[in-house]
Every structure is written in C-alpha cells, then in structure tokens.
Design an enzyme around this catalytic site. Structure first.
Site, PDB file in Angstrom:
ATOM      1  N   HIS A 127       2.943 -17.430 -37.719  1.00 51.81           N
ATOM      2  CA  HIS A 127       1.771 -17.180 -36.595  1.00 51.81           C
ATOM      3  C   HIS A 127       0.640 -16.591 -37.362  1.00 51.81           C
ATOM      4  O   HIS A 127       0.699 -16.359 -38.257  1.00 51.81           O
ATOM      5  CB  HIS A 127       2.203 -16.628 -35.578  1.00 51.81           C
ATOM      6  N   ARG A 184      15.712 -10.024 -32.723  1.00 54.36           N
ATOM      7  CA  ARG A 184      14.345 -11.018 -33.054  1.00 54.36           C
ATOM      8  C   ARG A 184      13.753 -10.590 -34.280  1.00 54.36           C
ATOM      9  O   ARG A 184      13.762  -9.276 -34.703  1.00 54.36           O
ATOM     10  CB  ARG A 184      13.228 -10.867 -31.981  1.00 54.36           C
ATOM     11  N   CYS A 188       6.484 -22.576 -35.405  1.00 56.27           N
ATOM     12  CA  CYS A 188       7.700 -21.728 -34.544  1.00 56.27           C
ATOM     13  C   CYS A 188       8.173 -22.514 -33.599  1.00 56.27           C
ATOM     14  O   CYS A 188       9.398 -23.327 -33.804  1.00 56.27           O
ATOM     15  CB  CYS A 188       7.008 -20.492 -34.098  1.00 56.27           C
TER      16      CYS A 188
HETATM   17  N1  GLN Z   1      11.008 -19.099 -28.170  1.00 54.92           N
HETATM   18  C1  GLN Z   1      11.410 -19.170 -29.445  1.00 54.92           C
HETATM   19  C2  GLN Z   1      11.989 -18.246 -29.897  1.00 54.92           C
HETATM   20  O1  GLN Z   1      11.777 -16.892 -29.560  1.00 54.92           O
HETATM   21  C3  GLN Z   1      10.071 -19.546 -30.352  1.00 54.92           C
HETATM   22  C4  GLN Z   1       9.049 -18.544 -30.362  1.00 54.92           C
HETATM   23  C5  GLN Z   1       7.792 -18.776 -30.944  1.00 54.92           C
HETATM   24  O2  GLN Z   1       7.446 -19.824 -31.194  1.00 54.92           O
HETATM   25  N2  GLN Z   1       7.103 -17.492 -31.474  1.00 54.92           N
HETATM   26  O3  GLN Z   1      12.753 -18.283 -31.099  1.00 54.92           O
END
Ligand code: GLN
Length: 246
Positions: free
Chosen positions: A193, A129, A93
């Site tokens: 993840h 998101r 990520c």
């Molecule tokens: N900050 C980044 C995003 O929101 C990565 C987030 C993460 O590693 N889960 O895209």
C-alpha cells in the site's frame, strides 16, 4: 490513445490510501495526452469486465473481504474472459488474496478465493501481522525496479509460483519467505500500500503500458513520454536510506 479502467469495489476496498493509485494513474495518463476513463464497480452493479483495459482492486480488512466475496465469485467467468482478452489486472493486499485459492481470516473463517492461481493465504499464528515499510526488488518483463511501500496484513500468502519480487526490507508474502507479491505477465498483485503507484512511478508507467497493450499490441514501454519524477525518486531514495540504517 485511450485507457478504460474499472476500479472494482472502490467503496469497500480502499485501505491506506489505495485510491491514490487511481489518482496517479489518471494524472500520468493525462500528462501524456492519453485519455483515461475510470469507472467504478460496486456490489450488484451490472458490468462486463472484459471490456476494460485494466481492472484494479485495492486492499481491505477481513470484514470488507467477507462483504464482497459472493459478488466477486459471481463474476469469476467474466474475469476469466477479461484475462483471456488481455485485460491487465492490478491487485493490492486484500484484493490479491482473493484471486488465490482461499483466505483464512483472523477469526479462522475460510473465504474461498477465485482460484485463478495456486497461492493461498492463512492468518499468522497468535494474530501476528506483517506491519511496516517495505522495499523490494522486482523484474517486470526485464525492467529491474526497486519498489517501496507500506504493508499491514495478517494473511501469510504461500505457494506463490511467480512472485513479484524479492524483499529487501520488510516481510512481503509471509514472515519467512522474503518473497513479495505475484506477477505472471498479466496480473500484478502486491501487499504494498502506501499507495503503490504514487510511490513507484516506474510501476505506474509499466501498468499503463501493459493496459494500453490490449488495444495497441505494438506499443513498448519506451513509447510513453518521460515525465519529471525527481520528487518521487528523492522520496524513494530517502525511504531506502532510512530502511537500510535500521
Ligand atoms: N484482511 C487482510 C489481512 O489482514 C488484508 C489486509 C489488507 O488489505 N491490508 O491479511
């Protein structure tokens, strides 16, 4: 055989159980009598990354990515040397995003990436998101694997020339693309993840095999003694069933 791992920014980049990746990597090595040493690296630590068989960088929120970016960029030449010397790299990520061209964070700040690859990441419009469970199909050097995980990222990663896999459920690199992650034979990067390796023992073994290959060029994936993955397979089957019934 032995495996030397550098867990980069272990104290900063550790979202949604990413540290479980290192625990499972260690367990699956020790179960096979492979000696494993996991060093950690923080901001300003002196270290030659090219001496390692495997580099691991987990995920992090925008704030953490901004905290470490100067330090990471200062190591660009050394990471390039590691890649030239066949170190394998696993990125999750936020770590994945920073190996590309740039990342535009949720507050519209541009974080320059290491620019090793062509992909770039921009935050989705209106703060949307990609959140939820994800399943993908991937082909790791001819090994077809169905992998599962959990994603939570605002970043939309585009221009990925060699994605890790095709999305069965969830989002992956972006809301629209049905592609997930990046894999070029040496760098495996993913939004998964959950954590990735405990949920996907096939990927763990693949990473162990690729990392061992640096110092054991003749090794094959089949040389890794099989372990009992009944529980992991049951958990994956259950998750896939749940995702398909939605
Ligand atoms: N900050 C980044 C995003 O929101 C990565 C987030 C993460 O590693 N889960 O895209």
């Amino acid at each position: 055989m032995e495996l030397n791992v550098c867990w980069m920014y272990h104290d900063i980049m550790d979202l949604y159980g990413d540290k479980g990746n290192m625990m499972v990597l260690k367990k699956r090595c020790l179960d096979r009598g492979i000696q494993i040493k996991i060093d950690t690296l923080s901001i300003k630590d002196e270290c030659d990354l090219s001496t390692y068989d495997l580099l691991f960088l987990g995920g992090g929120a925008d704030k953490e990515q901004k905290m470490l970016i100067d330090d990471l960029l200062s190591r660009k030449e050394n990471i390039a040397k590691a890649m030239n010397e066949n170190t394998f790299i696993l990125l999750i990520c936020g770590g994945y995003q920073l190996f590309g061209q740039y990342y535009i964070s949720a507050d519209n700040e541009k974080i320059e990436g290491l620019k090793f690859f062509d992909y770039y990441t921009e935050t989705g419009s209106n703060g949307t998101r990609c959140i939820g469970n994800i399943a993908i199909e991937c082909d790791l050097d001819g090994n077809k694997i169905t992998a599962v995980g959990f994603e939570n990222h605002g970043g939309q990663t585009r221009n990925v020339k060699t994605p890790l896999g095709h999305v069965l459920h969830g989002y992956g690199n972006s809301f629209e693309g049905k592609q997930e992650g990046f894999y070029n034979g040496q760098v495996l990067a993913t939004y998964m993840h959950g954590p990735l390796l405990p949920k996907n023992p096939e990927i763990t073994d693949f990473v162990i095999y690729k990392a061992l290959k640096k110092r054991n060029p003749d090794i094959t994936l089949q040389d890794l003694a099989p372990l009992d993955d009944t529980l992991e397979h049951q958990a994956k089957e259950y998750m896939l069933k749940r995702l398909s019934s939605k």
